[in-house]
Design a protein around this motif. Structure first.
Motif, short mmCIF file in Angstrom:
data_model
loop_
_atom_site.label_atom_id
_atom_site.label_comp_id
_atom_site.label_asym_id
_atom_site.label_seq_id
_atom_site.Cartn_x
_atom_site.Cartn_y
_atom_site.Cartn_z
N UNK A 1 9.13 13.74 -13.61
CA UNK A 1 9.31 14.24 -12.25
C UNK A 1 8.63 13.29 -11.30
N UNK A 2 9.26 13.00 -10.19
CA UNK A 2 8.59 12.26 -9.12
C UNK A 2 8.65 13.10 -7.87
N UNK A 3 7.52 13.14 -7.18
CA UNK A 3 7.39 13.92 -5.95
C UNK A 3 6.85 12.98 -4.89
N UNK A 4 7.43 13.03 -3.71
CA UNK A 4 6.95 12.15 -2.66
C UNK A 4 7.21 12.69 -1.27
N UNK A 5 6.36 12.25 -0.37
CA UNK A 5 6.50 12.59 1.04
C UNK A 5 7.82 12.02 1.57
N UNK A 6 8.42 12.72 2.50
CA UNK A 6 9.58 12.17 3.21
C UNK A 6 9.08 11.74 4.58
N UNK A 7 9.13 10.45 4.82
CA UNK A 7 8.60 9.93 6.08
C UNK A 7 9.68 9.18 6.84
N UNK A 8 9.75 9.43 8.15
CA UNK A 8 10.69 8.69 8.99
C UNK A 8 10.29 7.22 9.05
N UNK B 1 12.27 -1.61 5.66
CA UNK B 1 11.84 -1.22 7.00
C UNK B 1 13.02 -0.58 7.72
N UNK B 2 13.02 0.75 7.84
CA UNK B 2 14.13 1.43 8.51
C UNK B 2 14.39 0.92 9.93
N UNK B 3 13.34 0.50 10.63
CA UNK B 3 13.52 -0.01 12.00
C UNK B 3 14.33 -1.31 12.02
N UNK B 4 14.35 -2.02 10.91
CA UNK B 4 15.14 -3.26 10.79
C UNK B 4 16.45 -3.03 10.06
N UNK B 5 16.79 -1.78 9.82
CA UNK B 5 18.07 -1.48 9.19
C UNK B 5 18.00 -1.30 7.68
N UNK B 6 16.81 -1.29 7.11
CA UNK B 6 16.71 -1.06 5.67
C UNK B 6 16.08 -2.22 4.94
#
Length: 155
Positions: A115-122, A136-141
């Motif tokens: 099992x892996x559990x992790x925070x969901x962060x914007x 980096x989501x701000x750079x498109x992935x």
């Protein structure tokens, strides 16, 4: 909904990494239990890793905690400190913002399940210390460490 039907949970094979970084995690299967249960603050995945499979490229997150719990089989946890064997009943935690790259490899002859559990962060910035990869989501992935985006992988 309380009980999650594993057969109806979204399942993802492989990884979303650009080529050629996706190859070592190609056999990985993840059932997205958190998504199936409607969770939004953290994710929970049931993961099956075949022999010789990698969980991911070695990485660490700026803003996401991670936790893994081995249910069956044996995995080798690789971190900045070296290698540690994880067996059924063992767990490991990776606090956000700690630059300790980690991943797991199945060096056994049988599948491993965890099992892996992790925070969901914007702000899902993720670092990959061993390869020219950065998320980096701000750079498109996914992009190179210099910020150049990778082309989207087909298939």
């Amino acid at each position: 909904m309380a009980k999650i039907d594993l057969a109806r949970a979204p399942m993802r094979e492989g990884s979303g990494y650009p080529a050629p970084f996706h190859e070592l995690a190609a056999g990985r299967a993840k059932w997205q239990l958190g998504d199936a249960g409607g969770l939004s603050d953290f994710g929970v995945n049931l993961v099956e890793l075949p022999p010789d499979g990698w969980s991911s490229q070695r990485h660490w997150h700026e803003a996401e905690d991670e936790f893994v719990y081995v249910l069956a089989g044996e995995l080798v946890l690789v971190t900045n400190e070296g290698e540690t064997v994880l067996q059924a009943g063992d767990c490991a935690a990776f606090p956000k913002g700690v630059a300790n790259g980690h991943h797991m490899i199945n060096r056994s002859d049988a599948p491993a399940i965890y099992l892996e559990v992790g925070t969901r962060s914007a702000d899902g910035i993720c670092h990959y210390p061993d390869v020219d990869l950065h998320l980096d989501p701000a750079r498109g992935g996914f992009c190179r460490k210099d910020g150049t985006p990778y082309p989207k992988r087909s298939g």
